[in-house]
Design a protein around this motif. Structure first.
Motif, PDB file in Angstrom:
ATOM      1  N   LYS A 193       0.829  -1.200   0.000  1.00 16.34           N
ATOM      2  CA  LYS A 193       0.000   0.000   0.000  1.00 16.34           C
ATOM      3  C   LYS A 193       0.866   1.253   0.000  1.00 16.34           C
ATOM      4  O   LYS A 193       0.558   2.238  -0.705  1.00 16.34           O
ATOM      5  N   SER A 194       1.954   1.239   0.759  1.00 11.95           N
ATOM      6  CA  SER A 194       2.881   2.371   0.792  1.00 11.95           C
ATOM      7  C   SER A 194       3.567   2.564  -0.564  1.00 11.95           C
ATOM      8  O   SER A 194       3.744   3.698  -1.031  1.00 11.95           O
ATOM      9  N   ARG A 195       3.911   1.475  -1.206  1.00 15.07           N
ATOM     10  CA  ARG A 195       4.585   1.567  -2.525  1.00 15.07           C
ATOM     11  C   ARG A 195       3.618   2.069  -3.595  1.00 15.07           C
ATOM     12  O   ARG A 195       4.013   2.781  -4.521  1.00 15.07           O
ATOM     13  N   ILE A 196       2.339   1.685  -3.475  1.00 16.63           N
ATOM     14  CA  ILE A 196       1.345   2.187  -4.429  1.00 16.63           C
ATOM     15  C   ILE A 196       1.211   3.701  -4.290  1.00 16.63           C
ATOM     16  O   ILE A 196       1.138   4.439  -5.295  1.00 16.63           O
ATOM     17  N   ALA A 197       1.191   4.190  -3.038  1.00 20.60           N
ATOM     18  CA  ALA A 197       1.100   5.628  -2.809  1.00 20.60           C
ATOM     19  C   ALA A 197       2.348   6.351  -3.339  1.00 20.60           C
ATOM     20  O   ALA A 197       2.246   7.430  -3.944  1.00 20.60           O
ATOM     21  N   LYS A 198       3.510   5.734  -3.127  1.00 16.91           N
ATOM     22  CA  LYS A 198       4.749   6.350  -3.611  1.00 16.91           C
ATOM     23  C   LYS A 198       4.794   6.369  -5.142  1.00 16.91           C
ATOM     24  O   LYS A 198       5.239   7.351  -5.754  1.00 16.91           O
ATOM     25  N   ARG A 199       4.299   5.295  -5.756  1.00 18.99           N
ATOM     26  CA  ARG A 199       4.228   5.269  -7.224  1.00 18.99           C
ATOM     27  C   ARG A 199       3.359   6.419  -7.732  1.00 18.99           C
ATOM     28  O   ARG A 199       3.661   7.054  -8.750  1.00 18.99           O
ATOM     29  N   GLY A 200       2.243   6.687  -7.007  1.00 15.32           N
ATOM     30  CA  GLY A 200       1.387   7.802  -7.411  1.00 15.32           C
ATOM     31  C   GLY A 200       2.113   9.126  -7.355  1.00 15.32           C
ATOM     32  O   GLY A 200       1.937   9.972  -8.249  1.00 15.32           O
ATOM     33  N   ARG A 201       2.933   9.319  -6.327  1.00 16.79           N
ATOM     34  CA  ARG A 201       3.690  10.572  -6.230  1.00 16.79           C
ATOM     35  C   ARG A 201       4.732  10.674  -7.346  1.00 16.79           C
ATOM     36  O   ARG A 201       4.934  11.752  -7.937  1.00 16.79           O
ATOM     37  N   LYS A 202       5.399   9.560  -7.635  1.00 18.69           N
ATOM     38  CA  LYS A 202       6.418   9.569  -8.700  1.00 18.69           C
ATOM     39  C   LYS A 202       5.781   9.782 -10.073  1.00 18.69           C
ATOM     40  O   LYS A 202       6.415  10.351 -10.974  1.00 18.69           O
ATOM     41  N   LEU A 203       4.535   9.328 -10.230  1.00 19.31           N
ATOM     42  CA  LEU A 203       3.841   9.568 -11.491  1.00 19.31           C
ATOM     43  C   LEU A 203       3.561  11.066 -11.671  1.00 19.31           C
ATOM     44  O   LEU A 203       3.705  11.614 -12.778  1.00 19.31           O
ATOM     45  N   VAL A 204       3.193  11.724 -10.561  1.00 20.21           N
ATOM     46  CA  VAL A 204       2.980  13.176 -10.627  1.00 20.21           C
ATOM     47  C   VAL A 204       4.296  13.890 -10.945  1.00 20.21           C
ATOM     48  O   VAL A 204       4.326  14.842 -11.754  1.00 20.21           O
ATOM     49  N   ASP A 205       5.390  13.415 -10.329  1.00 19.75           N
ATOM     50  CA  ASP A 205       6.710  14.015 -10.613  1.00 19.75           C
ATOM     51  C   ASP A 205       7.067  13.836 -12.087  1.00 19.75           C
ATOM     52  O   ASP A 205       7.603  14.753 -12.730  1.00 19.75           O
ATOM     53  N   TYR A 206       6.769  12.665 -12.618  1.00 20.30           N
ATOM     54  CA  TYR A 206       7.063  12.401 -14.031  1.00 20.30           C
ATOM     55  C   TYR A 206       6.227  13.311 -14.928  1.00 20.30           C
ATOM     56  O   TYR A 206       6.755  13.906 -15.888  1.00 20.30           O
ATOM     57  N   ASP A 207       4.939  13.426 -14.636  1.00 21.45           N
ATOM     58  CA  ASP A 207       4.083  14.310 -15.442  1.00 21.45           C
ATOM     59  C   ASP A 207       4.536  15.759 -15.353  1.00 21.45           C
ATOM     60  O   ASP A 207       4.536  16.501 -16.352  1.00 21.45           O
TER      61      ASP A 207
END
Length: 422
Positions: free
Chosen positions: A137-151
């Motif tokens: 669950k923590s990694r899913i949340a972190k992936r979401g943040r990294k996706l925003v950083d990528y965008d």
């Protein structure tokens, strides 16, 4: 110097994190307003939905399993108390006392073993299964943040490329940041894309193993408990066979222990005392009612209910002297159906019949001795004040048929040992 350097690094890292949060917040606002596009992955989103569903189901199962274990613990305690009660009431001289004690001990051990196996084979497995969810669950949340950083990095790079005045240095740096953000995101994304479907598919095997373990443990527990219960039942049957007649003792209500006929007898004796100058009382003439009670048997057929309809009403006996009462009782005819079917028998003051349901041993001279099955003809007390609560006056039908003497046959008996039959 080293300490200042360490503080500088910390301060720089904090500033960098703050800047990242601001950039992400700004990017999300632009995406919501439709001023910036958002990278979508429907397959991954489906995996996240499955993950959340699986976590909810697992958490509920864990909660219900803990409730089940608490119930097993409570049942264990209740069963233990029940067996302790049995051991306390099981008297030392009763057969099977040692066997009953051993059964209670094995019952306690069986409950303990069942509870511990449920913990080991179900609850701990459940805890291990759910233990992997927080990290994912923590990694899913972190992936979401990294996706925003990528965008955000992608949008920044694109804006520099489309600017009227191009700054190659800034464009190169932005491209470098974009590649870095894309790499971090894709690494996390690839790992989760592999783990989430695998975790989702594992739920079937986990549920099967968990419920099979619970069902198997419960089945074995009830089999062993059934054996113990059968053994206990055999012990109690043995006890019943040896003490069957004392399974439940019916007790009569306590009496005041007043001899009901004592005053009556004293009254009769006082009436027969000769007057001064007489040597002896004059005996009643032969054939008088006082000498020979008249017993008349009515053989004439009567219509149904006629016997009760023509039964003479007895005057209140409490208002008459004892001798008068006896004389009246000896001469007044009340027709009574004989339990043996031998005809109609006359019994003064007869009210109804009862049948003894239990043996009763008389404890005083004015009480009737009863055997289960005896039929008693109930009559009123000569003095109602002498009637104790729960006691009746009567004559055993067999005694009346044989002797026809009310004074000799009547007596009191406990009502709760009998049941009305007529």
């Amino acid at each position: 110097m080293a300490e200042m350097g360490s503080k500088g690094v910390t301060a720089g890292k904090i500033a960098s994190n703050v800047q990242k949060k601001l950039t992400r917040a700004q990017e999300k606002v632009l995406q919501k307003l439709g001023k910036a596009d958002e990278t979508k992955d429907e397959q991954f989103e489906q995996c996240v939905q499955n993950f959340n569903k699986q976590l909810t189901e697992g958490t509920r199962l864990q909660k219900d399993l803990r409730t089940y274990l608490a119930s097993v613990k409570a049942m264990h305690e209740a069963s233990k108390k029940l067996n302790e009660c049995l051991q306390e009431v099981y008297e030392p001289d009763w057969p099977g006392r040692d066997e009953a004690s051993k059964i209670a001990e094995n019952n306690d051990l069986l409950w303990m073993d069942y509870h511990q196996k449920l913990v080991d084979q179900a609850l701990l497995t459940m805890d291990t299964y759910l233990g992997q969810f927080p990290d994912i669950k923590s990694r899913i949340a972190k992936r979401g943040r990294k996706l925003v950083d990528y965008d955000s990095a992608r949008h920044h790079y694109e804006s520099l490329q489309t600017a009227k005045k191009k700054d190659e240095a800034k464009i190169a740096k932005a491209e470098e940041e974009l590649i870095k953000a894309q790499k971090v995101f894709e690494e996390m994304n690839v790992d989760l894309q592999e783990e989430l479907p695998s975790l989702w598919n594992s739920r079937v095997g986990f549920y099967v193993n968990t419920f099979q373990s619970i069902a198997g443990l419960e089945e074995n527990f009830h089999k062993e408990m059934s054996k113990l219960n059968q053994n206990l039942n055999d012990v109690l049957i043995s006890l019943e066979k040896q003490h069957g007649s004392n399974t439940f003792t019916v007790k009569a209500q306590p009496r005041k222990k007043t001899k009901l006929f004592s005053r009556l007898r004293r009254k009769k004796n006082s009436d027969n005392v000769p007057a001064k100058g007489n040597k002896s009382p004059s005996p009643p003439p032969d054939g008088s009612p006082a000498a020979t009670p008249e017993i008349r048997v009515n053989h004439e057929p009567e219509p149904a209910g006629a016997a009760r309809a023509t039964l003479p009403k007895s005057p209140s006996q409490s208002s008459l002297p004892a001798v008068v009462v006896e004389t009246f009782s000896a001469t007044v005819n009340g027709t009574v159906e004989s339990g043996s079917g031998a005809g109609r028998l006359d019994l003064p003051g007869f009210m109804f019949k009862v049948q003894a349901q239990h043996d009763y041993t008389a404890t005083d001279t004015d009480e009737l001795q009863l055997k289960a099955g005896d039929v008693v003809l109930v009559i009123p007390f000569q003095n109602p004040e002498e009637q104790d609560e729960g006691w009746l006056m009567g004559v055993k039908e067999s005694d009346w048929n044989q002797h026809k003497e009310l004074e000799k046959c009547r007596g009191v008996f406990p009502e709760n040992f009998t049941e009305r039959v007529q």
